[in-house]
Design an enzyme around this catalytic site. Structure first.
Site, short mmCIF file in Angstrom:
data_model
loop_
_atom_site.label_atom_id
_atom_site.label_comp_id
_atom_site.label_asym_id
_atom_site.label_seq_id
_atom_site.Cartn_x
_atom_site.Cartn_y
_atom_site.Cartn_z
N ASP A 149 30.69 12.60 9.33
CA ASP A 149 31.45 12.25 10.76
C ASP A 149 30.21 11.77 11.52
OD1 ASP A 149 33.12 13.67 8.93
OD2 ASP A 149 33.27 15.69 10.71
N GLU A 205 40.68 19.38 11.44
CA GLU A 205 39.27 19.07 12.22
C GLU A 205 39.33 18.18 12.97
OE1 GLU A 205 37.27 19.24 7.29
OE2 GLU A 205 38.03 17.58 8.24
C1 FRU Z 1 34.66 16.24 8.55
C2 FRU Z 1 34.47 18.26 8.23
C3 FRU Z 1 34.08 18.60 9.70
C4 FRU Z 1 32.64 19.52 9.20
C5 FRU Z 1 31.87 18.46 8.90
C6 FRU Z 1 31.62 18.62 7.81
O1 FRU Z 1 34.83 15.69 7.89
O2 FRU Z 1 34.82 18.39 7.04
O3 FRU Z 1 35.75 19.45 9.77
O4 FRU Z 1 32.68 20.02 10.69
O5 FRU Z 1 33.06 17.54 8.12
O6 FRU Z 1 30.32 17.60 7.26
#
Ligand code: FRU
Length: 545
Positions: free
Chosen positions: A126, A296
Site C-alpha cells: 500500500d 481495509e
Molecule cells: C492492505 C493491508 C493493510 C495493512 C497492510 C499491511 O493491503 O493488508 O490493511 O495495513 O496491508 O501491509
C-alpha cells in the site's frame, strides 16, 4: 514413518543449534545482505553498542539469489553486532559499502518498470501517508526492505516534485516495541494542536497501525524535517479498540482536518467496516460512528459534482476501491448512493494525496498495483497517479478517474491516424512492437460483430463485448447505452497495463505476462471494427538520472 520423524527431529535440533554472531564497525552507508528464496526466514537483530536496535526476519544465505540492504547512516562509526537465529553461513558474506549491491544496474534490471514507481529492493504494497508539503509530494509505502515478499512492514519513503519522477529516500518508520508499521496517513498540523511543532516549522504527523501477533493498535509519530526522520509519540498507542470489536482487525487510520468544526477526523477500518473517530489534538480520539461493508484502507474526501464547488459530496471507499457517495457532518457518513465501482484489476489499497498545493484543487489518488516481478530483487508497483472527479451520469453521481496531466510530459511527440481497419491499425502499430513503455489513445466502433479488442504479445489487454456489455469481463454500459463506440487510454509499462475507458468512467489494470508466447506486439482483433482514431506515444523513463 520413524525415519521421517527422526529427520524432522534432527532438522529441529540442527536449527536450534544454529545461529551466530558477527561483530563489525559501521564504516559505510549500506550493509549489503545476501538472501535466497529457498532459505528459511529467521530472526536477525542488530545490536549497536550493546543495545538491540533493529530486528527483522530474513532469508539470509551464503548462496544468494539477490541482495538487499540496510541504510546504516545513523550508526556510522559504531560497533555493530549482528545476531542471526538461522544458519550462520551467510553472516560472513554481509558487507558494508557506500553503494548498494547491484547499484550499477539499478533501474535497468530486466523487469524494472520504467515509468512507475517501484522500490529499489524488497517488497512494496500500500501507498501510505500521501502528502504534498513545501514543494514535495511524499509517497510513503508498505515496505519489506529484506525480501521481495511481504513481511517486516516498514514505511518506505520517496519524494517527487511532479508526482512522476520519484527519488527513493531511506525508510521512514521502522518497527518498534508496538509492532511492525502497517498502513496509515499523514497531515500537516499547522495549528500545532498536538504540540509537536517547533518555532515556525509545523509537524507532519503520521497515524499508522502497529501490528503485533496479539493486536493492531493505532499510533502516531511526527517529523520536523520534511518526513526524513520521525519521532514516535511516547503516549502510543492512541487507539486500542481490539476489545470493543472482539477482533484483531483494526487498522489503516486515514486522518484529515474537518474544516467546518475545526477538528481532526480518523476513518479506521475495524472488523467489518469503517469507523469514524474525532480528536482535538491527534492524541486523544473519540469514537463517533461506524459504517459496515468495507475492508481495509479507508479514504473519505470531498469532491465537487461536475466541478461545481457549491455542490459537493463525500466519497468513502475501502481497499478494493468500491465506493459510496454521501454526506459527512464531521462525525457520521450518510450514504446517498448504492455501492459502485470505477476500477478493477491489480488496483488495491489506494489513497489520495493530502494537503495539495494552494493553487491546485485536484484530488489525486495513487494505488498499489498487485503486480508480481518474477525473480527480480523487488516486487509490487505503484499505479500511475490519477485525478478523481464526480460527474452526473444517467445512473446518478459517479466517480471518474483519469491519469494526471503530469504524465503527458513523458510522452514523445506521438503518431496519429484516423479511420483504420484492423489490418491498417496493426500495420500502424508495427514499429512499436518492441517498446515496453507506451501510451495509446484510441476510439473504436463495433459494427459487424459483438466484440473486439487489443492484444499485446498475444495477451488480451482489452476485450469489449457489447452483447454481454463487458469490458475485460466486467459489466460496463456506456453513458450512451446504444453506443457501439469505446474510447480508451492505455498505459503500458514493463510489467503493467492500465486502461481508462470513456474518459475515466471505468478503468482496469493488469499484470503483463512476463514470458509471453508471442512477440507480435499490439494487435487489434474483431470482425471489422473501425479504429476511428489512434494516437501512440513512446514514454520516457523516469529513471534517467
Ligand atoms: C492492505 C493491508 C493493510 C495493512 C497492510 C499491511 O493491503 O493488508 O490493511 O495495513 O496491508 O501491509
Amino acid at each position: 514413518m520413524k525415519k521421517i520423524l527422526l529427520t524432522v527431529l534432527a532438522a529441529g535440533c540442527l536449527t536450534f543449534a544454529w545461529g551466530g554472531d558477527r561483530t563489525l564497525t559501521v564504516t559505510a552507508r549500506y550493509l549489503n545482505l545476501p538472501v535466497a528464496r529457498q532459505a528459511d526466514r529467521r530472526q536477525m537483530t542488530f545490536h549497536i553498542d550493546g543495545r538491540p536496535e533493529r530486528s527483522f526476519v530474513i532469508r539470509l544465505s551464503a548462496k544468494p539469489d539477490y541482495w538487499v540492504f540496510c541504510d546504516m547512516s545513523e550508526y556510522l562509526g559504531k560497533t555493530l553486532r549482528i545476531h542471526f537465529d538461522g544458519s550462520p553461513a551467510g553472516l560472513d558474506h554481509i558487507y558494508g559499502d557506500n553503494q548498494i549491491a547491484g547499484a550499477d544496474s539499478l533501474y535497468r534490471e530486466a523487469n524494472r518498470p520504467q515509468w512507475h514507481f517501484t522500490t529499489r529492493r524488497g517488497w512494496t504494497n500500500d501507498p501510505n501517508g500521501l502528502l504534498y508539503y513545501d514543494g514535495e509530494y511524499h509517497l510513503f509505502y508498505q515496505h519489506n526492505p529484506y525480501e521481495s515478499e511481504w513481511e517486516n512492514m516498514h514505511w518506505g519513503h520517496a519524494v517527487s516534485a511532479d508526482l512522476i519522477h520519484w527519488e527513493e529516500l531511506p525508510d521512514a518508520l521502522y518497527p518498534d516495541r508496538h509492532g511492525t508499521v502497517f498502513s496509515g496517513s499523514t497531515v500537516v498540523d499547522y495549528e500545532n494542536t498536538a504540540g509537536f511543532n517547533r518555532a515556525t516549522t509545523p509537524a507532519i504527523v503520521a497515524a499508522y497501525t502497529a501490528d503485533s501477533p496479539e493486536r493492531q493498535v493505532q499510533c502516531i509519530a511526527y517529523s520536523l524535517d520534511k518526513g526524513r526522520t520521525w519521532t514516535r509519540y511516547d503516549g502510543n498507542p492512541v487507539i486500542n479498540s481490539k476489545e470493543q470489536w472482539n477482533s484483531k482487525d483494526t487498522r489503516d487510520p486515514r486522518i484529515f482536518r474537518y474544516a467546518p468544526s475545526n477538528h481532526w477526523v480518523m476513518v479506521l477500518n475495524e472488523r467489518n467496516g469503517h469507523s469514524i473517530y474525532t480528536s482535538a489534538d491527534l492524541k486523544h480520539w473519540q469514537y463517533e460512528s461506524h459504517i459496515t461493508g468495507f475492508w481495509e484502507c479507508p479514504d473519505l474526501f470531498e469532491l465537487p459534482v461536475d466541478g461545481n464547488p457549491r455542490n459537493t459530496r463525500r466519497v468513502m471507499y475501502g481497499a478494493s476501491g468500491t465506493y459510496l457517495i454521501g454526506r459527512f457532518d464531521g462525525r457520521q457518513f450518510i450514504p446517498e448512493s448504492g455501492k459502485h465501482r470505477y476500477t478493477t484489476g491489480a488496483f488495491y489499497a489506494a489513497q489520495t494525496v493530502a494537503n495539495m498545493p494552494d493553487d491546485d484543487d485536484r484530488r489525486i489518488q495513487i494505488a498499489w498495483g498487485r503486480i508480481a516481478h518474477g525473480d527480480m530483487p523487488f516486487n509490487g508497483i505503484m499505479l500511475l497517479p490519477t485525478e478523481l472527479s464526480l460527474r452526473t451520469t444517467k445512473e446518478g453521481i459517479k466517480l471518474f478517474s483519469n491519469p494526471v496531466k503530469e504524465i503527458d510530459r513523458l510522452q514523445s511527440s506521438g503518431h496519429r491516424a484516423d479511420h483504420l481497419t484492423v489490418e491498417q491499425a496493426n500495420r500502424f502499430l508495427e514499429p512499436f512492437k518492441n517498446i515496453d513503455a507506451l501510451r495509446i489513445k484510441a476510439r473504436l466502433r463495433l459494427s459487424h460483430a459483438t466484440d473486439a479488442g487489443l492484444r499485446l504479445h498475444g495477451q488480451p489487454i482489452l476485450t469489449y463485448d457489447m452483447n454481454f456489455n463487458t469490458v475485460n469481463g466486467v459489466f460496463y454500459s456506456p453513458e450512451e447505452p446504444t453506443s457501439m463506440e469505446l474510447s480508451v487510454d492505455i498505459l503500458i509499462d514493463k510489467t503493467s497495463v492500465e486502461v481508462f475507458v470513456d474518459d475515466g468512467a471505468y478503468s482496469f489494470s493488469l499484470q503483463r505476462e512476463i514470458r509471453p508466447r508471442h512477440r507480435d506486439g499490439l494487435q487489434f482483433w474483431g470482425n471489422r471494427p473501425e479504429i476511428l482514431s489512434i494516437e501512440v506515444y513512446e514514454m520516457a523513463s523516469i529513471w534517467n538520472r
